[in-house]
Design a protein around this motif. Structure first.
Motif: not given
Length: 84
Positions: A16, A19-20, A23-24
């Motif tokens: 998680v 993935e964050g 995305q950032g």
């Protein structure tokens, strides 16, 4: 009972977080590229902005490098259709 440290060690938590982070990075690269395009050519169409925001980081980096050589807004449309 799980501690915060126990949670941080789980694969799920790490996935998680990773993935964050990804995305950032993608969102930041998209914003930077959009700002460069706006500065060079003025406003972009909503469709172009949407399309650019969905590009992977590698494509955004290629686009940012390519736009340095572009002379008109149509170069963006050509790149989006053929350049990747």
């Amino acid at each position: 009972m799980f501690t915060t440290e126990d949670l941080r060690q789980t694969r799920f938590y790490q996935d998680v977080i990773q993935e964050g982070i990804q995305q950032g990075i993608q969102q930041g690269q998209a914003e930077l590229t959009l700002n460069l395009l706006r500065r060079k050519f003025g406003s972009l169409s909503p469709a172009q902005e949407t399309q650019l925001r969905q590009l992977p980081v590698a494509d955004l980096q290629s686009l940012a490098e390519a736009l340095l050589e572009w002379s008109c807004p149509e170069d963006l449309e050509t790149w989006l259709q053929h350049g990747r």
